[in-house]
Scaffold this motif. Structure first.
Motif, mmCIF file in Angstrom:
data_model
loop_
_atom_site.group_PDB
_atom_site.id
_atom_site.type_symbol
_atom_site.label_atom_id
_atom_site.label_comp_id
_atom_site.label_asym_id
_atom_site.label_seq_id
_atom_site.Cartn_x
_atom_site.Cartn_y
_atom_site.Cartn_z
ATOM 1 N N ALA A 175 7.190 14.642 12.735
ATOM 2 C CA ALA A 175 5.856 14.339 13.259
ATOM 3 C C ALA A 175 5.282 15.503 14.065
ATOM 4 O O ALA A 175 4.058 15.638 14.172
ATOM 5 N N LEU A 176 6.146 16.340 14.621
ATOM 6 C CA LEU A 176 5.665 17.449 15.453
ATOM 7 C C LEU A 176 5.204 18.636 14.613
ATOM 8 O O LEU A 176 4.508 19.519 15.113
ATOM 9 N N GLY A 177 5.619 18.685 13.352
ATOM 10 C CA GLY A 177 5.250 19.818 12.494
ATOM 11 C C GLY A 177 6.091 21.046 12.806
ATOM 12 O O GLY A 177 6.791 21.086 13.822
ATOM 13 N N GLY A 178 6.017 22.047 11.923
ATOM 14 C CA GLY A 178 6.795 23.271 12.087
ATOM 15 C C GLY A 178 5.995 24.350 12.767
ATOM 16 O O GLY A 178 4.899 24.053 13.254
ATOM 17 N N PRO A 179 6.458 25.600 12.800
ATOM 18 C CA PRO A 179 7.730 26.063 12.255
ATOM 19 C C PRO A 179 8.936 25.463 12.983
ATOM 20 O O PRO A 179 8.800 25.007 14.109
ATOM 21 N N ARG A 180 10.079 25.514 12.316
ATOM 22 C CA ARG A 180 11.296 24.934 12.877
ATOM 23 C C ARG A 180 11.619 25.581 14.224
ATOM 24 O O ARG A 180 11.354 26.754 14.445
ATOM 25 N N CYS A 181 12.173 24.749 15.072
ATOM 26 C CA CYS A 181 12.749 25.275 16.312
ATOM 27 C C CYS A 181 14.023 24.472 16.549
ATOM 28 O O CYS A 181 13.966 23.265 16.723
ATOM 29 N N CYS A 182 15.164 25.149 16.517
ATOM 30 C CA CYS A 182 16.437 24.426 16.648
ATOM 31 C C CYS A 182 16.598 23.820 18.038
ATOM 32 O O CYS A 182 17.350 22.857 18.196
ATOM 33 N N LYS A 183 15.896 24.358 19.036
ATOM 34 C CA LYS A 183 15.959 23.751 20.373
ATOM 35 C C LYS A 183 15.119 22.466 20.387
ATOM 36 O O LYS A 183 15.588 21.402 20.759
ATOM 37 N N ARG A 184 13.852 22.565 19.960
ATOM 38 C CA ARG A 184 12.966 21.393 19.935
ATOM 39 C C ARG A 184 13.573 20.268 19.090
ATOM 40 O O ARG A 184 13.592 19.104 19.497
ATOM 41 N N ASP A 185 14.083 20.632 17.906
ATOM 42 C CA ASP A 185 14.627 19.627 16.995
ATOM 43 C C ASP A 185 15.892 18.981 17.574
ATOM 44 O O ASP A 185 16.117 17.782 17.399
ATOM 45 N N THR A 186 16.702 19.781 18.282
ATOM 46 C CA THR A 186 17.899 19.230 18.927
ATOM 47 C C THR A 186 17.501 18.259 20.042
ATOM 48 O O THR A 186 18.058 17.159 20.156
ATOM 49 N N PHE A 187 16.537 18.665 20.884
ATOM 50 C CA PHE A 187 16.106 17.774 21.981
ATOM 51 C C PHE A 187 15.571 16.457 21.411
ATOM 52 O O PHE A 187 15.879 15.374 21.901
ATOM 53 N N MET A 188 14.759 16.564 20.346
ATOM 54 C CA MET A 188 14.177 15.358 19.751
ATOM 55 C C MET A 188 15.281 14.484 19.140
ATOM 56 O O MET A 188 15.252 13.254 19.272
ATOM 57 N N ALA A 189 16.257 15.116 18.500
ATOM 58 C CA ALA A 189 17.363 14.363 17.892
ATOM 59 C C ALA A 189 18.155 13.610 18.967
ATOM 60 O O ALA A 189 18.501 12.432 18.789
ATOM 61 N N LEU A 190 18.414 14.255 20.094
ATOM 62 C CA LEU A 190 19.199 13.609 21.158
ATOM 63 C C LEU A 190 18.422 12.444 21.773
ATOM 64 O O LEU A 190 18.974 11.378 22.047
ATOM 65 N N LYS A 191 17.117 12.653 21.980
ATOM 66 C CA LYS A 191 16.281 11.567 22.528
ATOM 67 C C LYS A 191 16.257 10.370 21.575
ATOM 68 O O LYS A 191 16.308 9.218 21.997
ATOM 69 N N THR A 192 16.129 10.668 20.274
ATOM 70 C CA THR A 192 16.062 9.597 19.272
ATOM 71 C C THR A 192 17.394 8.856 19.192
ATOM 72 O O THR A 192 17.422 7.625 19.070
ATOM 73 N N ALA A 193 18.501 9.593 19.301
ATOM 74 C CA ALA A 193 19.829 8.959 19.276
ATOM 75 C C ALA A 193 19.992 8.025 20.467
ATOM 76 O O ALA A 193 20.544 6.929 20.352
ATOM 77 N N LYS A 194 19.488 8.447 21.630
ATOM 78 C CA LYS A 194 19.581 7.591 22.822
ATOM 79 C C LYS A 194 18.894 6.242 22.571
ATOM 80 O O LYS A 194 19.454 5.179 22.825
ATOM 81 N N LYS A 195 17.661 6.312 22.021
ATOM 82 C CA LYS A 195 16.891 5.086 21.752
ATOM 83 C C LYS A 195 17.601 4.198 20.729
ATOM 84 O O LYS A 195 17.675 2.982 20.871
#
Ligand SMILES: [Zn+2]
Ligand SMILES: [Zn+2]
Length: 235
Positions: A175-195
């Motif tokens: 939903a955030l669009g690219g270009p890829r950022c392994c930091k942004r994507d990691t933070f989003m993945a961890l937040k989503t896993a928490k939920k």
């Protein structure tokens, strides 16, 4: 967290004027050093500059932390972890498994599953996000759910949960669009896993709701004010 805080427990480093004997918390070899953390942890130079996946595995196996984001950020500060790179595909399930099993206290299971996560994450190659439509940080959350539920291709409910986890992470990351950022994507993945863990397992993962990225100056393609983790103060 400051760059020089302990990778294993997050405590500040204590420096002394005289070198003392320490056992490396990762390889157990003896060294003389002027610095260790408040809890007495010490990581030797060889371990600290080993390969990215080696360091992620060793730190997550030995860490006592229950805070996946804090662990991820201190690992990201290690010199062997790139700004962007496929090591993030292993970093995500590794810090989630470490925090999860440090809570349950099943340390043997933690070590075994972190090793399996490393093998599985190795199949998620660099560039998967843009070329295959499946960001490796998002797939990493699916690996985490698959491992904590002992899921296989023949499982029923847990098969669904592992796939739903990946889908939810990829939805939020995409939903955030690219270009890829392994930091942004990691933070989003961890937040989503928490939920997801709260919703489906009534479990708790200690990931803060508000995350401020400290890596934006190293990312030439940073989305800046369009990134939810971008620090407003630096604008
Ligand atoms: Zn420590
Ligand atoms: Zn060592």
């Amino acid at each position: 967290m400051h760059k020089s805080n302990c990778l294993l427990c997050g405590s500040p480093q204590i420096y002394s004027t005289e070198p003392a004997n320490y056992t490396c918390s990762l390889c157990q070899a003896q060294f003389e050093s002027e610095a260790a953390c408040e809890q007495g942890h010490f990581i030797c130079n060889t371990c600290h500059s080993s390969s990215a996946n080696e360091l992620i595995e060793a730190v997550c196996v030995h860490s006592t932390s229950k805070k996946p984001l804090e662990m991820a950020i201190s690992l990201m500060n290690a010199p062997c972890i790139s700004m962007h790179g496929p090591e993030h595909h292993f970093l995500v399930p590794a810090v989630l498994l470490a925090a999860y099993y440090n809570q349950t206290g099943d340390i043997k299971e933690k070590e075994r599953k972190i090793k399996v996560a490393r093998q599985r994450a190795g199949n998620v190659l660099g560039g998967f996000c843009g070329f295959y439509g499946a960001c490796g940080a998002g797939v990493g959350t699916g690996i985490f759910i698959s491992l904590i539920t002992d899921s296989t291709p023949l499982s029923q409910e847990t098969w669904g949960l592992a796939n739903q986890m990946t889908a939810e992470s990829l939805r939020c990351i995409g939903a955030l669009g690219g270009p890829r950022c392994c930091k942004r994507d990691t933070f989003m993945a961890l937040k989503t896993a928490k939920k997801f863990v709260k919703q489906k397992f009534q479990g708790y993962l200690d990931v803060p709701d508000s995350i401020t990225c400290e890596f934006n100056e190293f990312n030439q393609e940073c989305l800046e004010e369009k990134c939810p983790f971008h620090s407003r103060e630096t604008l």
